[in-house]
Write a protein that holds these residues in place. Structure first.
Motif, short mmCIF file in Angstrom:
data_model
loop_
_atom_site.label_atom_id
_atom_site.label_comp_id
_atom_site.label_asym_id
_atom_site.label_seq_id
_atom_site.Cartn_x
_atom_site.Cartn_y
_atom_site.Cartn_z
N PHE A 167 0.82 -1.21 0.00
CA PHE A 167 0.00 0.00 0.00
C PHE A 167 0.86 1.27 0.00
O PHE A 167 0.36 2.35 -0.32
N SER A 168 2.13 1.13 0.36
CA SER A 168 3.01 2.31 0.34
C SER A 168 3.25 2.81 -1.08
O SER A 168 3.75 3.92 -1.28
N ALA A 169 2.87 1.98 -2.09
CA ALA A 169 3.03 2.40 -3.48
C ALA A 169 2.02 3.47 -3.89
O ALA A 169 2.20 4.14 -4.90
N ILE A 170 0.94 3.62 -3.13
CA ILE A 170 -0.06 4.65 -3.43
C ILE A 170 0.60 6.02 -3.26
O ILE A 170 1.18 6.30 -2.21
N THR B 299 7.10 -5.59 -13.90
CA THR B 299 8.51 -5.38 -13.51
C THR B 299 9.09 -4.12 -14.15
O THR B 299 10.29 -3.91 -14.13
N PHE B 300 8.23 -3.30 -14.72
CA PHE B 300 8.69 -2.13 -15.47
C PHE B 300 7.82 -0.93 -15.13
O PHE B 300 6.65 -1.06 -14.77
N ASP B 301 8.41 0.25 -15.21
CA ASP B 301 7.66 1.49 -15.03
C ASP B 301 6.89 1.82 -16.30
O ASP B 301 7.33 1.53 -17.42
N ILE B 302 5.72 2.41 -16.12
CA ILE B 302 4.91 2.87 -17.25
C ILE B 302 5.17 4.37 -17.41
O ILE B 302 4.86 5.16 -16.51
N SER B 303 5.76 4.76 -18.55
CA SER B 303 6.17 6.15 -18.74
C SER B 303 5.74 6.67 -20.09
O SER B 303 5.34 5.90 -20.98
N ILE B 304 5.82 7.97 -20.27
CA ILE B 304 5.51 8.61 -21.56
C ILE B 304 6.72 8.41 -22.48
O ILE B 304 7.85 8.75 -22.10
N VAL C 83 7.79 9.23 -15.73
CA VAL C 83 7.17 8.00 -15.24
C VAL C 83 5.76 8.30 -14.76
O VAL C 83 5.55 9.16 -13.89
N LEU C 84 4.78 7.62 -15.35
CA LEU C 84 3.39 7.79 -14.94
C LEU C 84 3.04 6.86 -13.79
O LEU C 84 2.40 7.27 -12.82
N ILE C 85 3.43 5.61 -13.91
CA ILE C 85 3.13 4.61 -12.88
C ILE C 85 4.38 3.78 -12.64
O ILE C 85 4.91 3.15 -13.57
N GLU C 86 4.87 3.80 -11.42
CA GLU C 86 6.04 2.98 -11.08
C GLU C 86 5.66 1.51 -11.06
O GLU C 86 4.49 1.16 -10.91
N ALA C 87 6.66 0.65 -11.19
CA ALA C 87 6.41 -0.80 -11.29
C ALA C 87 5.66 -1.33 -10.07
O ALA C 87 4.72 -2.13 -10.21
#
Length: 426
Positions: free
Chosen positions: A162-165, A300-305, A311-315
């Motif tokens: 939950f710390s990823a929020i 296992t990968f970050d979602i980025s533009i 980085v939009l969403i970290e792994a």
């Protein structure tokens, strides 16, 4: 509502003022059910019975358990060694959790195969998904209570998700769950309180689930609505007898595990007392969480533009979203699959994709038990991708493109047709 069938004056007097007996008679005895339900419909009643067993054994265990980090592990050992039949109560409760999930997963797969989530049963299906979420929360908190190595580290890993929020919400949520700044005594107390409370919340939602079920009646293997009295039979004695037979088979299998392989579905590290300074070689949740655990690890990968490095969403957050999204997605299933035909018996393409989904779920369960290394990471990513493609792309396309087989005119028609064919052959 059907009249009360009893000559007992005391029962009649009570029922006229508090109609419990007549209500039970209406919903459990005279309740008209489709005449063609098979043994796959036993899993609903089995789930209710297992829930009662879990609550009763849980209350008995709570009488002897001590929710304190210095005494929890020893209190469980005392239950196993010193409390009269404590070993039996604990093994029933411990294995009952696994069998509860087996029964509920089978119940949901049956609903997926025969289209029990389709109109007018959308609310019924949604309540079932809520029950699944409550079961998962209850089981996770219960797994922490023995305070073994896997209990402690499982709680540490899962709550840390939950710390990823972002925006500080996650850290505040983790601190609230822990009751401090690490998994410690306040955490154990909170989990014990919630583990004791949530089963009664499940009972309340099960009541709503049954209410929604009886509003429109049960689905059936043909997936068509009953056309008249010829398509229905009273629930008792026809389906009560069928349920009792299914319960007998279930209890034989359940007893085999309780008495001969009680730790088969558990983890041996949980018989080692929790030690915050020693990390287990491979941290895994209980088997019924493994498919979702595999989805969590698949990102296992970050979602980025592209081409910006933004980085939009970290792994880590992506894995959490995928894991919870896989369950939330089920709420929208009645609208994702808009085909007017319910049962897979008349949907040849849907039937094939359904079994591919089952295979993907089994693969995810296996991958979740494996270390996070190749080739399992790639296999988990492929199975996770198929899971979401199945619901978000394949089902909507099938709703538009598939040509189902013709449906029978009524539930009784296939029975009468087969009977006439048998007579002609004779």
């Amino acid at each position: 509502m059907s009249g009360l069938k009893t000559n007992n004056r005391a029962v009649k007097w009570l029922d006229s003022r508090l109609p419990i007996v007549s209500t039970m008679n209406h919903h459990l005895v005279d309740y008209p059910a489709p005449r063609n339900l098979n043994y796959l419909w036993n899993f609903g009643s089995l789930a209710g019975i297992v829930l009662v067993v879990m609550i009763v054994t849980g209350i008995l265990l709570a009488m002897q358990y001590t929710p304190h980090v210095d005494h929890a592990f020893d209190s469980v050992e005392r239950i196993m060694r010193d409390v009269n039949y404590g070993w039996l109560v604990r093994y029933i409760h411990m294995n009952g959790a696994s069998f509860f999930f087996i029964v509920v997963y089978a119940h949901m797969l049956r609903g997926l195969y025969y289209g029990s989530y389709k109109a007018p049963r959308e609310v019924l299906w949604g309540l079932g998904v809520i029950i699944l979420l409550l079961m998962m929360a209850t089981a996770f908190m219960g797994y922490v209570l023995p305070w073994g190595q896997m209990s402690f580290w499982g709680a540490t890993v899962i709550t840390n998700l939950f710390s990823a929020i972002p925006w500080g919400i996650g850290d505040a949520l983790v601190t609230w769950l822990w009751g401090g700044f690490s998994v410690d005594n306040p955490t154990l107390n909170r989990f014990f309180a919630l583990h004791y409370l949530l089963p009664f919340v499940i009972v309340a939602v099960v009541f709503l689930h049954l209410w929604a079920l009886h509003a429109f009646g049960s689905n059936n293997p043909l997936g068509i609505d009953a056309k008249g009295p010829q398509d229905k039979i009273p629930f008792h004695p026809y389906y009560t007898v069928k349920d009792m037979f299914g319960l007998g088979v279930f209890l034989i299998i359940f007893a085999a595990f309780v008495f001969y392989a009680p730790n088969y579905m558990g983890h041996p590290d949980n018989y080692i007392e929790a030690n915050p300074l020693v990390t287990p070689a491979h941290i895994v949740p209980e088997w019924y969480f493994l498919p979702f655990y595999a989805m969590l690890r698949a990102i296992t990968f970050d979602i980025s533009i592209p081409f910006t490095g933004i980085v939009l969403i970290e792994a880590k957050l992506g894995g959490v979203l995928v894991m919870f999204g896989s369950i939330i997605l089920l709420f929208f299933l009645p609208w994702l699959d808009s085909s007017p035909v319910r049962s897979a018996r008349f949907r040849p393409l849907y039937k094939q994709f359904f079994w591919l989904l089952v295979i993907a779920a089994v693969v995810l369960g296996y991958v979740g038990a494996m270390p996070p290394e190749q080739p399992w990471v790639t296999v988990g990513q492929i199975a996770t991708a198929y899971y979401f493609i199945h619901f978000l792309i394949i089902l909507p396309l099938l709703s538009k493109l598939e040509r189902p087989k013709p449906l029978p005119a009524s539930i009784s028609e296939p029975v009468l047709r087969s009977g006439n064919q048998s007579t002609e052959k004779a």
